[in-house]
Design an enzyme around this catalytic site. Structure first.
Site, short mmCIF file in Angstrom:
data_model
loop_
_atom_site.label_atom_id
_atom_site.label_comp_id
_atom_site.label_asym_id
_atom_site.label_seq_id
_atom_site.Cartn_x
_atom_site.Cartn_y
_atom_site.Cartn_z
N ASN A 185 86.75 9.08 -82.29
CA ASN A 185 87.85 8.98 -83.12
C ASN A 185 87.06 7.97 -83.79
OD1 ASN A 185 88.86 6.62 -81.37
ND2 ASN A 185 87.92 7.80 -79.61
N ASN A 187 89.80 5.65 -84.43
CA ASN A 187 91.02 3.66 -83.95
C ASN A 187 90.25 2.55 -83.96
OD1 ASN A 187 92.29 6.83 -82.81
ND2 ASN A 187 93.38 5.69 -82.38
N TRP A 198 100.06 12.68 -83.81
CA TRP A 198 100.84 13.76 -82.87
C TRP A 198 102.38 14.67 -83.75
CZ3 TRP A 198 96.55 11.38 -81.41
CH2 TRP A 198 95.62 11.93 -80.79
N CYS A 234 94.13 17.06 -79.17
CA CYS A 234 93.28 17.02 -78.54
C CYS A 234 91.99 17.27 -78.04
CB CYS A 234 94.11 16.73 -76.57
SG CYS A 234 94.28 18.32 -76.72
N SER A 269 102.17 6.80 -60.61
CA SER A 269 103.12 8.14 -60.87
C SER A 269 103.71 7.83 -62.11
CB SER A 269 104.88 6.73 -60.00
OG SER A 269 105.62 7.41 -60.46
N HIS A 292 95.95 19.05 -71.69
CA HIS A 292 95.34 18.24 -72.47
C HIS A 292 93.46 18.26 -72.32
CE1 HIS A 292 93.19 14.03 -74.13
NE2 HIS A 292 93.46 13.75 -72.92
N ASP A 315 85.97 11.19 -72.57
CA ASP A 315 87.14 12.27 -72.87
C ASP A 315 87.32 11.05 -74.40
OD1 ASP A 315 89.58 12.97 -74.45
OD2 ASP A 315 90.89 12.64 -72.53
N ASP A 357 101.89 11.58 -59.03
CA ASP A 357 103.65 12.00 -58.46
C ASP A 357 104.36 11.65 -60.40
OD1 ASP A 357 102.25 12.26 -56.32
OD2 ASP A 357 103.31 10.98 -55.08
N THR A 376 105.29 16.03 -56.47
CA THR A 376 104.10 15.34 -55.72
C THR A 376 102.84 16.04 -56.22
OG1 THR A 376 104.19 16.54 -53.04
CG2 THR A 376 104.79 13.90 -53.19
N GLU A 404 97.06 21.25 -53.53
CA GLU A 404 98.10 20.25 -53.41
C GLU A 404 99.06 20.60 -52.57
OE1 GLU A 404 98.94 18.00 -55.07
OE2 GLU A 404 98.38 18.42 -56.73
N TYR A 489 103.62 19.24 -77.50
CA TYR A 489 103.23 20.62 -76.35
C TYR A 489 102.68 18.74 -75.58
CZ TYR A 489 98.51 18.01 -78.03
OH TYR A 489 97.13 17.54 -77.53
#
Length: 656
Positions: A185, A187, A198, A234, A269, A292, A315, A357, A376, A404, A489
């Protein structure tokens, strides 16, 4: 490496070899001096083999952990009382997954063929309920690619800060992988390969959906004097990074995570907000993407311990900075699964991508927030990669987390929380400080889900059914506010296309259906190349003081397929003709039709006649394959009403 020399009379037979790598220094292991038949202090050695036809043969060996890059080889020759040096040439040293002593050693030959040598790839996109395969050409062995990859290392901010130290660390795959993740990238004002975008218009540059492979991107980057190419998303960042790492000898694959979270405040979260009519509000820094794509590379982790060896997440998509740069990883997949979120590098960030979560909140006109639901299990679904030796999808979710809902998964989640906030923190922490006084909505006593009446096809009207069920014996009147928006997306809204309100009476344990129709005329001009629509229904149980149920569904509109027909047998150096058919799925004509056919980075642009409403047409395409083995042919169809409808096929080319 084998070396053949023709000696002169009077030459000594014990030759000192001088080897100079990038920023040569013996202390930094980028310079070595070693004699014939002796292993030098650096680990380099030269052995003389049998002579033939007046020539002398030597085999030169490097240490398994040698610095990768370009080396100059010099031979010191003594003839009589004269000593002179002779430049023998330059070579490039790479990581070697066939060498048991190398940090990137991969024992399985089929996996080495796939993760190092295969130039054709598959990227899985879509969403958790509709996974699509997209072809990608890595082309890591194409002309000039190796030089481009080595130049990339020399352009990094790591190199600019301290060239000698940077080069000395290039024998370490975790260091090289982290540097490359920062360079894919652009950046950090570091001459990176790609800029991300995006939303908004792509008219003056390339839409990320246009790309079918890495080679053309890397070549354009070099041709533009290492100015970032515009634009990527991505899967483009991941595809290019896979090319570079495989080119350097590091086993690498692409991994797609569906319902992928970005937890900005790092509290494990994700918070999503809706107004009182059910419309999604863009007020949270957190986000959840339909999918992703990142990379996994295979190497050992002596910094963490042997239990963390194996696949490591890297990534290059610039989501947030890590230690001052837009880079991510390597994070051990084992560490992610076990909730070791304090380990290097960026393990917490990746853990939340697959196991956060998800809280949903209603924001009222007076600013009050009420949590509707905590899910969750929704984050990190169907984590996928390409199978070894085929185009099949392999689910690797179990590598990243325990099942899960299992006690092991919740144990690891609590362990991760404790590492972040301290051992006395429980799962109830997930409300951020300004929300702790907000009410959590009570169980509404109803359930709901959206169901498609028929497959959603681009160009046709969409019909959904909202199924509401009364879970109690009490009569309920439910007010339903429905909203539909086109989205990206990344689930960022583009335009609201429909709002509707109705009410329904539910008797004891009764279920009812509410039909919702979204005509093509509503959504057609607001779709992006992502072709996504998000539908929400906010269901309020009357006379229960604001008790509400939120129902949500993301729809991906199916394209009319590009169909590629190939002969049963394709032979090297013999012309072959393919049939490629394409279609206009719309109820209106389309103009400026263009077909792009790409094979091994060679692209043919074909201008086509206009298509009438719902018309399908075809062309015949001839080419001559020049090598045996698998070849990936990609097709991209665009017109004035839509763009970048994709198709691909893998062709097995047989020997003559």
């Amino acid at each position: 490496m084998r070396l053949t020399l023709k000696p002169h009379s009077g030459m000594e037979t014990n030759y000192p070899f001088f080897l100079a790598g990038p920023s040569p220094s013996e202390s930094h292991r980028t310079k070595a001096v070693f004699n014939l038949s002796e292993v030098g202090a650096s680990g380099w050695s030269a052995v003389q083999g049998p002579s033939e036809s007046g020539y002398m043969n030597f085999t030169i060996s490097s240490p398994a952990n040698a610095v990768i890059g370009r080396y100059n080889l010099i031979l010191q020759v003594t003839s009589g009382n004269k000593i002179f040096s002779r430049f023998l040439g330059q070579f490039v040293l790479l990581f070697n997954p066939w060498c048991p002593g190398d940090d990137v050693y991969l024992a399985n030959e089929n996996e080495r063929q796939e993760y190092v040598l295969n130039e054709n790839g598959i990227i899985f996109v879509g969403n958790a309920k509709y996974i699509e395969a997209r072809g990608w050409y890595y082309g890591q062995f194409q002309d000039h690619l190796l030089n481009i990859c080595l130049t990339m290392l020399d352009l990094s901010l790591y190199y600019r800060q301290d060239p000698a130290i940077d080069v000395s660390r290039r024998g370490d795959p975790k260091y090289v992988g982290r540097v490359i993740s920062s360079m894919i990238n652009g950046n950090d004002n570091d001459n990176g390969v790609l800029l991300g975008k995006w939303q908004g218009s792509f008219h003056s540059h390339e839409n990320p959906s246009r790309w079918d492979g890495s080679v053309v991107i890397l070549q354009k980057w070099r041709q533009d004097n290492y100015k970032p190419v515009q634009y990527g998303q991505c899967w483009v960042f991941a595809g290019v990074m896979c090319t570079v790492l495989r080119c350097l000898g590091i086993p690498t694959r692409l991994v797609s995570n569906f319902n992928s979270a970005h937890d900005v405040d790092r509290n494990l979260s994700i918070d999503k907000y809706y107004d009182s009519s059910g419309k999604s509000l863009n007020i949270s820094k957190d986000s959840t993407w339909d999918y992703h794509v990142w990379n996994e590379s295979w190497f050992i982790r002596p910094d963490l311990g042997t239990s963390y060896n194996g696949w490591q997440v890297l990534d290059a998509t610039p989501q947030e900075q890590s230690r001052g740069l837009f880079q991510c990883g390597p994070a051990s997949v084992t560490a992610i699964k076990e909730g070791e979120v304090d380990l290097d590098y960026d393990t917490l960030f990746v853990y939340t991508e697959v196991n956060a979560d998800c809280n949903r909140w209603i924001v009222y006109n007076d600013g009050t927030k009420r949590r509707v639901y905590c899910d969750t299990e929704i984050i990190g679904r169907f984590i996928s990669t390409k199978a070894v030796g085929s185009n099949s999808r392999v689910d690797v979710t179990c590598n990243y987390k325990y099942p899960e809902g299992s006690s092991e998964e919740r144990r690891v989640y609590k362990k991760a929380l404790a590492k972040i906030f301290g051992s006395n923190i429980t799962e109830g922490h997930t409300e951020s400080p300004d929300e702790r006084s907000s009410e959590t909505i009570r169980n509404p006593g109803i359930s709901g889900k959206f169901k498609l009446a028929e497959p959603p096809v681009f160009g046709k009207d969409i019909t959904l059914i909202l199924i509401l069920n009364n879970l109690s014996f009490d009569h309920k009147t439910v007010k339903v506010d429905m909203s539909a928006s086109t989205i990206l997306y990344t689930r960022r809204p583009v335009a609201e296309i429909l709002k509707a309100t109705t009410s329904v009476d539910l008797g004891s344990k009764q279920g009812k259906h509410i039909q919702l129709k979204i005509p093509y005329s509503y959504y057609g001009k607001y779709l992006t190349t992502d072709k996504r629509i998000q539908v929400t229904a906010l269901c309020e149980v009357m006379h229960m003081h604001g008790v509400k149920l939120l129902v949500e569904k993301t729809i991906i509109l199916e394209d009319t397929n590009i169909i590629i027909k190939i002969p049963r047998r394709v032979v090297v150096n013999k012309a072959v003709t393919l049939e490629i058919s394409y279609a206009n799925p719309l109820p209106e004509p389309v103009n400026r039709c263009v077909l792009l056919v790409t094979l091994m980075n060679q692209q043919v642009k074909i201008h086509l006649a206009q298509l009438a409403p719902r018309e399908r047409s075809k062309i015949y395409f001839e080419f001559t394959p020049r090598r045996t083995g698998p070849l990936q042919l990609q097709v991209d169809f665009s017109c004035d009403k839509f763009s970048h409808v994709k198709g691909f096929v893998t062709i097995a080319v047989a020997p003559a």
